[in-house]
Motif scaffolding. Structure first.
Motif, PDB file in Angstrom:
ATOM      1  N   CYS A 121       1.022  -1.040   0.406  1.00  0.00           N
ATOM      2  CA  CYS A 121      -0.674  -0.136   0.332  1.00  0.00           C
ATOM      3  C   CYS A 121       1.020   1.399   0.186  1.00  0.00           C
ATOM      4  O   CYS A 121       1.479   1.399   0.983  1.00  0.00           O
ATOM      5  CB  CYS A 121      -1.405   0.245   1.248  1.00  0.00           C
ATOM      6  SG  CYS A 121      -1.761   1.571   1.376  1.00  0.00           S
TER       7      CYS A 121
ATOM      8  N   LYS B  68      -0.116   4.130   0.828  1.00  0.00           N
ATOM      9  CA  LYS B  68      -0.098   5.218   1.620  1.00  0.00           C
ATOM     10  C   LYS B  68       0.068   4.612   2.929  1.00  0.00           C
ATOM     11  O   LYS B  68       1.044   5.667   4.216  1.00  0.00           O
ATOM     12  CB  LYS B  68      -1.644   4.969   2.366  1.00  0.00           C
ATOM     13  CG  LYS B  68      -2.294   6.109   0.824  1.00  0.00           C
ATOM     14  CD  LYS B  68      -2.176   7.434   1.473  1.00  0.00           C
ATOM     15  CE  LYS B  68      -2.868   8.173   0.274  1.00  0.00           C
ATOM     16  NZ  LYS B  68      -2.673   9.440  -0.346  1.00  0.00           N
ATOM     17  N   CYS B  69       0.454   3.397   2.740  1.00  0.00           N
ATOM     18  CA  CYS B  69       0.920   2.636   4.548  1.00  0.00           C
ATOM     19  C   CYS B  69       1.516   1.600   5.240  1.00  0.00           C
ATOM     20  O   CYS B  69       1.784   1.113   5.902  1.00  0.00           O
ATOM     21  CB  CYS B  69      -0.742   2.449   5.947  1.00  0.00           C
ATOM     22  SG  CYS B  69      -1.344   1.131   5.188  1.00  0.00           S
TER      23      CYS B  69
ATOM     24  N   CYS C 296      -4.270  -0.935   0.466  1.00  0.00           N
ATOM     25  CA  CYS C 296      -5.156  -1.966   1.313  1.00  0.00           C
ATOM     26  C   CYS C 296      -6.787  -1.770   1.472  1.00  0.00           C
ATOM     27  O   CYS C 296      -7.011  -0.071   1.451  1.00  0.00           O
ATOM     28  CB  CYS C 296      -4.281  -1.911   2.661  1.00  0.00           C
ATOM     29  SG  CYS C 296      -4.802  -0.449   3.495  1.00  0.00           S
TER      30      CYS C 296
ATOM     31  N   CYS D 247      -6.795   1.929   3.151  1.00  0.00           N
ATOM     32  CA  CYS D 247      -6.931   3.326   2.192  1.00  0.00           C
ATOM     33  C   CYS D 247      -7.538   3.806   0.524  1.00  0.00           C
ATOM     34  O   CYS D 247      -7.434   4.792   0.349  1.00  0.00           O
ATOM     35  CB  CYS D 247      -4.716   2.966   2.334  1.00  0.00           C
ATOM     36  SG  CYS D 247      -4.235   3.041   3.531  1.00  0.00           S
TER      37      CYS D 247
HETATM   38 ZN   LIG Z   1      -2.628   1.011   2.987  1.00  0.00          ZN
END
Ligand SMILES: [Zn+2]
Length: 191
Positions: free
Chosen positions: A144, A146-147, A182, A185
């Motif tokens: 992911c 983002k995270c 994910c 996100c």
């Molecule tokens: Zn994520």
């Protein structure tokens, strides 16, 4: 027609799926290389998603690359080769399922790679149908953006914003961007 260089009677279907950036094509090519080391003949196909036909390269820019034949529809998937590989299978229609089934029934090892969900997070035909018919299914994850958790979804961004749920599923050549994300996100606009 029976495939050349066939080591045994039974054919089968292998599906390599997951979201974008999960390494599906690399995995397809890894299997192809190993099959060739065993002396098996391999033929690779890819759908025409724009006006380019003939042959094209698939694989990473800096590593393993292979030539694939570009075809307009699943009807054209035919080969004497024992191993038949299909990349970007999500761009074929549901005819692909019957075609791949008949190849496997004629004794081919068929390896199909493609994404299994749309930018809306819904099943993306024909991959789910192929997964139901396949002997072997591998679902790969990306990371992911983002995270950093395992990503399973295709985040579509239009002008940097999450796409709207009513946008068409496939837009080739549009000014847009995709990210692997994910479950938490992943975002889609519904307003
Ligand atoms: Zn994520």
């Amino acid at each position: 027609m029976s495939p050349r260089n066939r080591p045994e009677e039974n054919g089968w279907i292998e599906v390599i799926t997951g979201c974008m950036f999960s390494g599906k094509t690399e995995e397809l090519l890894r299997r192809v290389r190993r099959a060739e080391l065993a002396g098996h003949e391999v033929k690779l196909f890819k759908p025409a998603v724009d006006d380019r036909y003939g042959e094209t390269e698939i694989g990473s820019h800096n590593g393993n690359q292979r030539t694939a034949e570009v075809v307009e529809s699943a009807e054209e998937l035919d080969s004497e080769a024992y191993v038949v590989g299909v990349d970007e299978a999500n761009f074929f229609d549901e005819q692909l399922v019957d075609k791949v089934q008949s190849l496997a029934e004629r004794g081919h090892r068929v390896i199909v790679s493609g994404i299994d969900s749309t930018f809306r997070g819904e099943p993306f035909p024909p991959l789910p149908q192929l997964m139901a018919q396949a002997e072997f299914v591998d679902k790969l994850n990306a990371v992911c953006v983002k995270c950093g958790e395992p990503a399973t979804r295709n985040q579509r961004l239009v002008d940097g914003e999450p796409a709207h749920i009513d946008d068409p599923t496939v837009v080739v050549g549009a000014d847009e961007k995709y990210e692997a994300r994910c479950r938490s996100c992943f975002k889609i606009r519904t307003d």
